[in-house]
Write a protein that holds these residues in place. Structure first.
Motif, mmCIF file in Angstrom:
data_model
loop_
_atom_site.group_PDB
_atom_site.id
_atom_site.type_symbol
_atom_site.label_atom_id
_atom_site.label_comp_id
_atom_site.label_asym_id
_atom_site.label_seq_id
_atom_site.Cartn_x
_atom_site.Cartn_y
_atom_site.Cartn_z
ATOM 1 N N MET A 1 0.839 -1.189 0.000
ATOM 2 C CA MET A 1 0.000 0.000 0.000
ATOM 3 C C MET A 1 0.879 1.246 0.000
ATOM 4 O O MET A 1 1.893 1.301 0.691
ATOM 5 C CB MET A 1 -0.907 0.004 1.243
ATOM 6 N N THR A 2 0.468 2.255 -0.770
ATOM 7 C CA THR A 2 1.262 3.472 -0.877
ATOM 8 C C THR A 2 1.192 4.276 0.404
ATOM 9 O O THR A 2 0.294 4.113 1.237
ATOM 10 C CB THR A 2 0.753 4.335 -2.039
ATOM 11 N N ASP A 3 2.188 5.188 0.557
ATOM 12 C CA ASP A 3 2.231 6.031 1.746
ATOM 13 C C ASP A 3 0.964 6.870 1.890
ATOM 14 O O ASP A 3 0.435 7.060 2.993
ATOM 15 C CB ASP A 3 3.448 6.959 1.672
ATOM 16 N N THR A 4 0.470 7.385 0.778
ATOM 17 C CA THR A 4 -0.729 8.225 0.815
ATOM 18 C C THR A 4 -1.927 7.448 1.334
ATOM 19 O O THR A 4 -2.728 7.960 2.136
ATOM 20 C CB THR A 4 -1.041 8.780 -0.588
ATOM 21 N N LEU A 5 -2.066 6.186 0.914
ATOM 22 C CA LEU A 5 -3.188 5.374 1.371
ATOM 23 C C LEU A 5 -3.094 5.047 2.856
ATOM 24 O O LEU A 5 -4.112 4.961 3.548
ATOM 25 C CB LEU A 5 -3.261 4.081 0.548
ATOM 26 N N VAL A 6 -1.865 4.849 3.348
ATOM 27 C CA VAL A 6 -1.681 4.604 4.783
ATOM 28 C C VAL A 6 -2.231 5.775 5.592
ATOM 29 O O VAL A 6 -2.996 5.604 6.546
ATOM 30 C CB VAL A 6 -0.193 4.376 5.107
ATOM 31 N N THR B 1 -5.807 5.765 7.861
ATOM 32 C CA THR B 1 -5.686 6.101 9.280
ATOM 33 C C THR B 1 -6.602 7.262 9.632
ATOM 34 O O THR B 1 -7.298 7.242 10.661
ATOM 35 C CB THR B 1 -4.227 6.450 9.628
ATOM 36 N N ALA B 2 -6.623 8.279 8.786
ATOM 37 C CA ALA B 2 -7.498 9.433 9.021
ATOM 38 C C ALA B 2 -8.962 9.014 8.993
ATOM 39 O O ALA B 2 -9.763 9.459 9.829
ATOM 40 C CB ALA B 2 -7.233 10.507 7.964
ATOM 41 N N ILE B 3 -9.328 8.152 8.032
ATOM 42 C CA ILE B 3 -10.716 7.683 7.948
ATOM 43 C C ILE B 3 -11.103 6.925 9.210
ATOM 44 O O ILE B 3 -12.216 7.089 9.744
ATOM 45 C CB ILE B 3 -10.894 6.788 6.705
ATOM 46 N N ALA B 4 -10.202 6.083 9.715
ATOM 47 C CA ALA B 4 -10.501 5.300 10.918
ATOM 48 C C ALA B 4 -10.729 6.205 12.121
ATOM 49 O O ALA B 4 -11.700 6.028 12.871
ATOM 50 C CB ALA B 4 -9.354 4.322 11.200
ATOM 51 N N ILE B 5 -9.846 7.197 12.310
ATOM 52 C CA ILE B 5 -9.969 8.080 13.471
ATOM 53 C C ILE B 5 -11.224 8.951 13.363
ATOM 54 O O ILE B 5 -12.011 9.067 14.317
ATOM 55 C CB ILE B 5 -8.714 8.959 13.598
ATOM 56 N N ILE B 6 -11.434 9.552 12.194
ATOM 57 C CA ILE B 6 -12.616 10.394 11.996
ATOM 58 C C ILE B 6 -13.884 9.550 12.089
ATOM 59 O O ILE B 6 -14.901 9.973 12.642
ATOM 60 C CB ILE B 6 -12.539 11.117 10.635
ATOM 61 N N GLY B 7 -13.821 8.332 11.557
ATOM 62 C CA GLY B 7 -14.982 7.443 11.611
ATOM 63 C C GLY B 7 -15.391 7.114 13.035
ATOM 64 O O GLY B 7 -16.592 7.072 13.347
ATOM 65 N N GLY C 1 9.199 10.587 6.406
ATOM 66 C CA GLY C 1 9.675 10.900 5.064
ATOM 67 C C GLY C 1 9.046 12.134 4.461
ATOM 68 O O GLY C 1 9.494 12.635 3.431
ATOM 69 N N PHE C 2 7.981 12.661 5.111
ATOM 70 C CA PHE C 2 7.300 13.838 4.591
ATOM 71 C C PHE C 2 8.018 15.128 4.969
ATOM 72 O O PHE C 2 7.693 16.187 4.468
ATOM 73 C CB PHE C 2 5.871 13.910 5.135
ATOM 74 N N PHE C 3 8.943 15.044 5.926
ATOM 75 C CA PHE C 3 9.562 16.247 6.458
ATOM 76 C C PHE C 3 11.070 16.234 6.203
ATOM 77 O O PHE C 3 11.736 15.228 6.361
ATOM 78 C CB PHE C 3 9.313 16.360 7.967
ATOM 79 N N SER C 4 11.591 17.363 5.827
ATOM 80 C CA SER C 4 13.030 17.527 5.669
ATOM 81 C C SER C 4 13.348 18.990 5.895
ATOM 82 O O SER C 4 12.478 19.844 5.877
ATOM 83 C CB SER C 4 13.488 17.096 4.269
ATOM 84 N N ALA C 5 14.598 19.275 6.140
ATOM 85 C CA ALA C 5 15.001 20.672 6.362
ATOM 86 C C ALA C 5 16.352 20.884 5.710
ATOM 87 O O ALA C 5 17.162 19.976 5.601
ATOM 88 C CB ALA C 5 15.089 20.972 7.857
ATOM 89 N N GLU C 6 16.579 22.085 5.256
ATOM 90 C CA GLU C 6 17.835 22.412 4.604
ATOM 91 C C GLU C 6 18.624 23.394 5.444
ATOM 92 O O GLU C 6 18.081 24.108 6.278
ATOM 93 C CB GLU C 6 17.556 23.018 3.222
ATOM 94 N N SER C 7 19.913 23.448 5.218
ATOM 95 C CA SER C 7 20.773 24.352 5.966
ATOM 96 C C SER C 7 20.327 25.789 5.755
ATOM 97 O O SER C 7 19.946 26.202 4.668
ATOM 98 C CB SER C 7 22.229 24.189 5.513
ATOM 99 N N GLY C 8 20.344 26.547 6.848
ATOM 100 C CA GLY C 8 19.992 27.953 6.751
ATOM 101 C C GLY C 8 18.510 28.237 6.926
ATOM 102 O O GLY C 8 18.062 29.344 6.640
ATOM 103 N N THR C 9 17.732 27.255 7.376
ATOM 104 C CA THR C 9 16.307 27.483 7.605
ATOM 105 C C THR C 9 16.131 28.545 8.676
ATOM 106 O O THR C 9 16.723 28.460 9.748
ATOM 107 C CB THR C 9 15.629 26.179 8.070
ATOM 108 N N PRO C 10 15.293 29.560 8.463
ATOM 109 C CA PRO C 10 15.076 30.606 9.470
ATOM 110 C C PRO C 10 14.573 30.021 10.786
ATOM 111 O O PRO C 10 13.907 28.983 10.810
ATOM 112 C CB PRO C 10 14.011 31.504 8.810
ATOM 113 N N THR C 11 14.865 30.718 11.877
ATOM 114 C CA THR C 11 14.534 30.208 13.205
ATOM 115 C C THR C 11 13.052 29.928 13.352
ATOM 116 O O THR C 11 12.648 28.855 13.833
ATOM 117 C CB THR C 11 14.982 31.228 14.273
#
Length: 470
Positions: A1-6, A10-16, A355-365
């Motif tokens: 199953m793709t990441d999006t479907l996971v 999960t959102a459907i189960a919690i909201i349901g 895997g949805f989050f990443s940061a690059e050098s120099g990101t503002p505070t």
């Protein structure tokens, strides 16, 4: 199953689950099992794997909090019967007044008694909140519930030795002294301000007693006794009348200092064990008596012996039976709530979100702070555990800290702030809170989910402001 479907399932189960309880008026236990089965099957666990995970999740939660709930509820029932909690409420109200009590409670729970074990803290504090609620005035149970939420959980993520705080500090390499200094300021301010804003919303009609509170039969006597409706503040409602009608003398209840020993002794035992562990002291005896379950049993034993001495065997047995009836309901819904969390854990959602989050050098505070908050908030919404969300977020962000132009303590506080966001139905704490406070699922969504979301946003502003002085 793709990441999006996971993420989608999960959102459907919690909201349901929420929709089934609030709109379709399903019992929480039924709705939680339906949500767990749906998610397990759509996540590819299969029929056998889904049922096995549901059962395992139930068992794991019972192993973790089952004894704590049982011992704590029974102790609370005995202390209520002896009038201990009512007397404590009277004392606090004389000292503080009804308007100040919720703020004092949230401040004390978040700083002086920060959460090492949030379940223990809730079990011990909930009866006090229920006893005090009728004296607070309109929306008393709502106000005291909000004070419990902000006090217990804010302390858990900001103030040492809260487990969330200690975990974040350890993973990011922040000295505990530094975390204590900044976390205490942010934690205390957040707890009090959250209670204040929540109280203002209650005055504007945010709470509906008919839909948000569980009707309690008059025979329960708890509200009447706490409100002073009984002839003796230490008697459950109608107990003195029954005694008089039978030609008996109502038993004298022990003084407050003695009545509170079953609460104070377990707290001291747990604190001693935690301090010894932090100091590196390895002692089987200290570890034995410092275990939360045993500490609460010591408190229950003390309350039981005290009740038999002052109330007699019959009334002590009645109080125990009331506590046992309540315990069964709480354990079932709490365990099934743990089942949903276990199924979510089997979907490997944590790895997907990282895997949805990443940061690059120099990101503002400011962006870095928002990033840390968002990672922890999303993890908490999905996983349902504040401590797991905090630990996972710290693990995700620790490798990229070098590229973030923000002090490490501030990053840690931002993670704690995000992990606090909107504790809801996929957490066993949610169902414990609902049952122990005597409110509906809708009420718990307001007094717990909304309050933790509010506290998370308020603390995020404070953490951002903290960068101006660091």
């Amino acid at each position: 199953m793709t990441d999006t479907l996971v993420v989608l399932h999960t959102a459907i189960a919690i909201i349901g689950v929420v929709v089934l309880i609030l709109a379709a008026r399903f019992e929480p236990v039924i709705a939680l099992v339906i949500g767990s089965v749906y998610l397990g099957l759509t996540a590819g666990l299969g029929f056998e794997g889904t049922i096995g995970t549901i059962a395992k999740g139930f068992g794991d939660i019972m192993a973790e909090v089952g004894l704590l709930i049982g011992f704590g509820v029974l102790m609370g029932s005995l202390l209520m019967s002896m009038g201990a909690l009512q007397k404590l409420v009277e004392l606090l109200l004389r000292i503080l007044g009804p308007r100040r009590l919720p703020y004092a409670l949230s401040a004390v729970l978040s700083t002086i008694f920060p959460s090492i074990y949030v379940d223990v803290q809730l079990v011990l504090a909930a009866p006090l909140a229920r006893a005090a609620a009728p004296r607070i005035g309109r929306h008393g149970i709502a106000m005291m519930g909000g004070a419990l939420s902000s006090g217990i959980l804010v302390g858990y993520v900001f103030v040492v030795p809260g487990l969330g705080t200690v975990s974040i500090a350890g993973l990011l390499g922040v000295p505990l002294g530094t975390m204590l200094l900044y976390g205490s300021v942010v934690g205390l301010s957040t707890a009090v301000l959250t209670t204040l804003v929540y109280g203002l919303l209650l005055k504007r009609g945010f709470w509906n007693e008919a839909k948000d509170e569980v009707a309690v039969a008059a025979a329960d006597g708890e509200s009447a006794a706490a409100a002073g409706g009984a002839p003796d503040a230490g008697e459950p409602a109608g107990a003195a009348d029954r005694a008089a009608g039978e030609g008996q003398v109502a038993p004298r209840t022990p003084p407050l200092s003695v009545s509170l020993l079953p609460i104070l002794v377990p707290l001291l035992l747990i604190a001693s064990g935690a301090i010894a562990e932090a100091a590196g002291v390895k002692s089987p005896v200290v570890g034995f008596f410092g275990d939360p379950a045993l500490a609460l049993f010591v408190g229950l034993l003390g309350a039981y012996l005290l009740a038999r001495r002052t109330l007699g065997g019959q009334r002590t047995g009645e109080a125990m039976n009331e506590g046992l009836n309540t315990t069964g309901q709480i354990l079932l819904v709490t365990g099934v709530g743990g089942s949903l969390g276990a199924v979510i854990g089997e979907t490997a959602l944590e790895g997907v979100l990282s895997g949805f989050f990443s940061a690059e050098s120099g990101t503002p505070t400011l962006i870095a702070i928002l990033l840390a908050w968002l990672v922890a908030a999303v993890l908490h919404l999905a996983i349902g555990s504040i401590s797991v969300a905090a630990i996972a977020a710290a693990g995700i962000l620790a490798p990229i800290m070098g590229g973030l132009d923000v002090p490490t303590p501030v990053l840690g506080l931002a993670i704690g702030s995000g992990a606090l966001f909107a504790l809801q139905v996929n957490s066993n704490f949610f169902w414990m809170f609902q049952a122990l406070l005597g409110i509906t699922t809708r009420g718990a969504l307001k007094a717990l989910t909304f309050v933790t979301a509010l506290a998370s946003v308020i603390s995020l502003v404070m953490v951002a402001a903290l960068t101006l002085v660091m």
